[in-house]
Write a protein that holds these residues in place. Sequence first.
Motif, PDB file in Angstrom:
ATOM      1  N   LEU A   4      12.981  -2.242 -18.881  1.00  0.00           N
ATOM      2  CA  LEU A   4      12.353  -3.328 -18.133  1.00  0.00           C
ATOM      3  C   LEU A   4      11.700  -2.787 -16.870  1.00  0.00           C
ATOM      4  CD1 LEU A   4      11.760  -6.338 -18.047  1.00  0.00           C
ATOM      5  CD2 LEU A   4      13.961  -6.676 -16.877  1.00  0.00           C
ATOM      6  N   ALA A   5      12.309  -1.793 -16.248  1.00  0.00           N
ATOM      7  CA  ALA A   5      11.687  -1.164 -15.075  1.00  0.00           C
ATOM      8  C   ALA A   5      10.335  -0.559 -15.440  1.00  0.00           C
ATOM      9  CB  ALA A   5      12.612  -0.088 -14.501  1.00  0.00           C
ATOM     10  N   ALA A   6      10.259   0.079 -16.605  1.00  0.00           N
ATOM     11  CA  ALA A   6       8.989   0.665 -17.050  1.00  0.00           C
ATOM     12  C   ALA A   6       7.943  -0.421 -17.270  1.00  0.00           C
ATOM     13  CB  ALA A   6       9.214   1.466 -18.328  1.00  0.00           C
ATOM     14  N   ALA A   7       8.362  -1.544 -17.853  1.00  0.00           N
ATOM     15  CA  ALA A   7       7.429  -2.652 -18.100  1.00  0.00           C
ATOM     16  C   ALA A   7       6.947  -3.263 -16.789  1.00  0.00           C
ATOM     17  CB  ALA A   7       8.101  -3.709 -18.975  1.00  0.00           C
ATOM     18  N   ILE A   8       7.850  -3.412 -15.835  1.00  0.00           N
ATOM     19  CA  ILE A   8       7.466  -3.939 -14.523  1.00  0.00           C
ATOM     20  C   ILE A   8       6.520  -2.973 -13.825  1.00  0.00           C
ATOM     21  CG2 ILE A   8       8.355  -4.430 -12.202  1.00  0.00           C
ATOM     22  CD1 ILE A   8      10.881  -5.566 -13.601  1.00  0.00           C
ATOM     23  N   ALA A   9       6.846  -1.696 -13.855  1.00  0.00           N
ATOM     24  CA  ALA A   9       5.984  -0.701 -13.215  1.00  0.00           C
ATOM     25  C   ALA A   9       4.574  -0.737 -13.793  1.00  0.00           C
ATOM     26  CB  ALA A   9       6.593   0.692 -13.374  1.00  0.00           C
ATOM     27  N   ALA A  10       4.471  -0.888 -15.104  1.00  0.00           N
ATOM     28  CA  ALA A  10       3.152  -0.949 -15.741  1.00  0.00           C
ATOM     29  C   ALA A  10       2.357  -2.136 -15.217  1.00  0.00           C
ATOM     30  CB  ALA A  10       3.313  -1.028 -17.260  1.00  0.00           C
ATOM     31  N   LYS A  11       3.012  -3.276 -15.042  1.00  0.00           N
ATOM     32  CA  LYS A  11       2.317  -4.445 -14.489  1.00  0.00           C
ATOM     33  C   LYS A  11       1.859  -4.196 -13.052  1.00  0.00           C
ATOM     34  CE  LYS A  11       2.550  -7.460 -17.877  1.00  0.00           C
ATOM     35  NZ  LYS A  11       1.311  -7.964 -18.540  1.00  0.00           N
ATOM     36  N   LEU A  12       2.585  -3.333 -12.352  1.00  0.00           N
ATOM     37  CA  LEU A  12       2.237  -3.033 -10.965  1.00  0.00           C
ATOM     38  C   LEU A  12       1.213  -1.906 -10.860  1.00  0.00           C
ATOM     39  CD1 LEU A  12       5.822  -3.134  -9.361  1.00  0.00           C
ATOM     40  CD2 LEU A  12       4.117  -4.972  -9.433  1.00  0.00           C
ATOM     41  N   GLY A  13       0.822  -1.347 -12.009  1.00  0.00           N
ATOM     42  CA  GLY A  13      -0.112  -0.223 -11.995  1.00  0.00           C
ATOM     43  C   GLY A  13       0.553   1.067 -11.576  1.00  0.00           C
ATOM     44  N   LEU A  14       1.864   1.161 -11.808  1.00  0.00           N
ATOM     45  CA  LEU A  14       2.637   2.322 -11.396  1.00  0.00           C
ATOM     46  C   LEU A  14       3.372   2.930 -12.589  1.00  0.00           C
ATOM     47  CD1 LEU A  14       4.297   0.639  -8.269  1.00  0.00           C
ATOM     48  CD2 LEU A  14       2.285   2.128  -8.244  1.00  0.00           C
ATOM     49  N   LYS A  15       3.978   4.074 -12.368  1.00  0.00           N
ATOM     50  CA  LYS A  15       4.829   4.701 -13.363  1.00  0.00           C
ATOM     51  C   LYS A  15       6.265   4.640 -12.868  1.00  0.00           C
ATOM     52  CE  LYS A  15       5.618   9.006 -15.913  1.00  0.00           C
ATOM     53  NZ  LYS A  15       5.156  10.404 -16.133  1.00  0.00           N
ATOM     54  N   ALA A  16       7.186   4.230 -13.733  1.00  0.00           N
ATOM     55  CA  ALA A  16       8.586   4.142 -13.333  1.00  0.00           C
ATOM     56  C   ALA A  16       9.204   5.536 -13.233  1.00  0.00           C
ATOM     57  CB  ALA A  16       9.369   3.293 -14.323  1.00  0.00           C
ATOM     58  N   LYS A  17       9.909   5.789 -12.142  1.00  0.00           N
ATOM     59  CA  LYS A  17      10.699   7.011 -11.982  1.00  0.00           C
ATOM     60  C   LYS A  17      12.151   6.576 -11.851  1.00  0.00           C
ATOM     61  CE  LYS A  17      11.396  11.084  -9.081  1.00  0.00           C
ATOM     62  NZ  LYS A  17      10.974  11.792  -7.837  1.00  0.00           N
ATOM     63  N   GLU A  75       0.821  -1.208   0.000  1.00  0.00           N
ATOM     64  CA  GLU A  75       0.000   0.000   0.000  1.00  0.00           C
ATOM     65  C   GLU A  75       0.861   1.267   0.000  1.00  0.00           C
ATOM     66  OE1 GLU A  75      -3.358   2.258  -0.304  1.00  0.00           O
ATOM     67  OE2 GLU A  75      -3.103   0.086  -0.555  1.00  0.00           O
ATOM     68  N   ALA A  76       1.961   1.253   0.715  1.00  0.00           N
ATOM     69  CA  ALA A  76       2.810   2.444   0.780  1.00  0.00           C
ATOM     70  C   ALA A  76       3.350   2.816  -0.586  1.00  0.00           C
ATOM     71  CB  ALA A  76       3.964   2.208   1.756  1.00  0.00           C
ATOM     72  N   VAL A  77       3.663   1.810  -1.397  1.00  0.00           N
ATOM     73  CA  VAL A  77       4.148   2.063  -2.753  1.00  0.00           C
ATOM     74  C   VAL A  77       2.988   2.453  -3.656  1.00  0.00           C
ATOM     75  CG1 VAL A  77       5.338   1.069  -4.759  1.00  0.00           C
ATOM     76  CG2 VAL A  77       6.081   0.480  -2.439  1.00  0.00           C
ATOM     77  N   ARG A  78       1.876   1.782  -3.511  1.00  0.00           N
ATOM     78  CA  ARG A  78       0.701   2.056  -4.341  1.00  0.00           C
ATOM     79  C   ARG A  78       0.276   3.527  -4.213  1.00  0.00           C
ATOM     80  NH1 ARG A  78      -2.560  -1.926  -5.744  1.00  0.00           N
ATOM     81  NH2 ARG A  78      -2.062  -3.096  -3.838  1.00  0.00           N
ATOM     82  N   LYS A  79       0.341   4.059  -2.994  1.00  0.00           N
ATOM     83  CA  LYS A  79      -0.095   5.437  -2.750  1.00  0.00           C
ATOM     84  C   LYS A  79       0.756   6.449  -3.503  1.00  0.00           C
ATOM     85  CE  LYS A  79      -2.194   4.865   1.835  1.00  0.00           C
ATOM     86  NZ  LYS A  79      -2.051   5.190   3.283  1.00  0.00           N
ATOM     87  N   THR A  80       2.022   6.141  -3.717  1.00  0.00           N
ATOM     88  CA  THR A  80       2.899   7.081  -4.418  1.00  0.00           C
ATOM     89  C   THR A  80       2.624   7.118  -5.915  1.00  0.00           C
ATOM     90  OG1 THR A  80       4.684   5.504  -4.919  1.00  0.00           O
ATOM     91  CG2 THR A  80       4.709   6.564  -2.737  1.00  0.00           C
ATOM     92  N   GLY A  81       2.091   6.024  -6.454  1.00  0.00           N
ATOM     93  CA  GLY A  81       1.843   5.924  -7.890  1.00  0.00           C
ATOM     94  C   GLY A  81       3.100   5.699  -8.703  1.00  0.00           C
ATOM     95  N   GLU A  82       4.250   5.513  -8.015  1.00  0.00           N
ATOM     96  CA  GLU A  82       5.529   5.391  -8.706  1.00  0.00           C
ATOM     97  C   GLU A  82       6.306   4.165  -8.231  1.00  0.00           C
ATOM     98  OE1 GLU A  82       6.798  10.046  -9.514  1.00  0.00           O
ATOM     99  OE2 GLU A  82       7.501   9.028  -7.685  1.00  0.00           O
ATOM    100  N   LEU A  83       7.080   3.612  -9.143  1.00  0.00           N
ATOM    101  CA  LEU A  83       8.111   2.647  -8.787  1.00  0.00           C
ATOM    102  C   LEU A  83       9.437   3.381  -8.974  1.00  0.00           C
ATOM    103  CD1 LEU A  83       8.776  -0.323  -7.996  1.00  0.00           C
ATOM    104  CD2 LEU A  83       9.198  -0.721 -10.435  1.00  0.00           C
ATOM    105  N   ARG A  84      10.069   3.738  -7.879  1.00  0.00           N
ATOM    106  CA  ARG A  84      11.307   4.517  -7.933  1.00  0.00           C
ATOM    107  C   ARG A  84      12.484   3.562  -8.158  1.00  0.00           C
ATOM    108  NH1 ARG A  84      11.512   7.015  -2.301  1.00  0.00           N
ATOM    109  NH2 ARG A  84      10.845   4.871  -1.878  1.00  0.00           N
ATOM    110  N   MET A  85      13.061   3.641  -9.325  1.00  0.00           N
ATOM    111  CA  MET A  85      14.175   2.764  -9.691  1.00  0.00           C
ATOM    112  C   MET A  85      15.458   3.572  -9.807  1.00  0.00           C
ATOM    113  SD  MET A  85      16.391   1.697 -12.268  1.00  0.00           S
ATOM    114  CE  MET A  85      15.980   1.334 -13.969  1.00  0.00           C
ATOM    115  N   ALA A  86      16.535   3.075  -9.198  1.00  0.00           N
ATOM    116  CA  ALA A  86      17.842   3.717  -9.321  1.00  0.00           C
ATOM    117  C   ALA A  86      18.765   2.853 -10.156  1.00  0.00           C
ATOM    118  CB  ALA A  86      18.453   3.951  -7.943  1.00  0.00           C
ATOM    119  N   THR A  87      19.596   3.507 -10.951  1.00  0.00           N
ATOM    120  CA  THR A  87      20.576   2.818 -11.782  1.00  0.00           C
ATOM    121  C   THR A  87      21.836   3.673 -11.834  1.00  0.00           C
ATOM    122  OG1 THR A  87      20.854   1.665 -13.899  1.00  0.00           O
ATOM    123  CG2 THR A  87      19.874   3.871 -13.984  1.00  0.00           C
ATOM    124  N   SER A  88      22.877   3.145 -12.452  1.00  0.00           N
ATOM    125  CA  SER A  88      24.123   3.889 -12.625  1.00  0.00           C
ATOM    126  C   SER A  88      24.464   3.881 -14.100  1.00  0.00           C
ATOM    127  CB  SER A  88      25.250   3.261 -11.797  1.00  0.00           C
ATOM    128  OG  SER A  88      26.420   4.042 -11.869  1.00  0.00           O
TER     129      SER A  88
END
Length: 294
Positions: free
Chosen positions: A85-98, A49-62
Amino acid sequence: MTKRLYSVIAVALAVSAFAGGCGRSSSETDAGAGAASAAGKTAKDLVPEAVRKTGELRMATSEGYPPMEMYKPGTQELTGVDPDLAAAIAAKLGLKAKVTNAAFDGLIPGLQAGRWDVVMSSMSDTEERRAAVDFVDYFNAGGAIMVKKGNPEGIKTLEDLCGRTVVLAKGSSNLAIGQRQDEKCAKKMQIMQSEDAPTGLLSIDSGRAVATIVDSPVAAMYAKDTGKYDVLPEQYDAGPWGIAIDRRNTALRDAVAKAMQELTADGGYKAVLEKYDVVNNAVPEVMVNTKPWK
């Protein structure tokens, strides 16, 4: 860089600060239980729920490791296998990748400090790292030797690097490969350490070093794009790369694993790999901490 080996000392500090020195066993048990509890649910259903509320999947990379993570030419927009792939995963989670770019050695500490939800940066799934994080594995690769086009020094194997000057990226598992070989050499290598793979290749261009070791898909892309290098065929320390998630956040780990399962089933995972010509590096099934998620 990647399969960049986050130092054992840094992992130990992270574990003591954030994970209470816990071992691996409970996390591995939870992974199996998580797969069972996810049966009949969608990835979106499993999002905490804490992630769902943000509407985002925050992904870090280098950034700086094509085709895995790089900037689109002339922009500061991150692209490559990991951001896509992060964007595709986020879409499956109902989120937007950041997607955020950060120094590699700060990725796991940032994850544990809550600055992002997942890390995707060609990161090897190793036992040392599993003391601090869980991995949903998504890629399989090893290090390959790169030399100047035409291989003027006639290098064929790791043994041929003995007595020569080699450049290897700081903190990388490829540096570890070179250092292990150096221990076996009667005539020791001269090992230079670069900040990343592109910087290391400059040392080959200038003649300061005769070879480097770079993750195989990355090496192949550099060689293809520049026409300046040869990549030797053998891979060393081949193994899985994983999506890192704080080992305390088992609910998000299972949601990401379920998203990978859905992407594998509907072809979305393969489509991302095909876009960057790395289908041969696919994992055969969804795995958590190198083990099948089921």
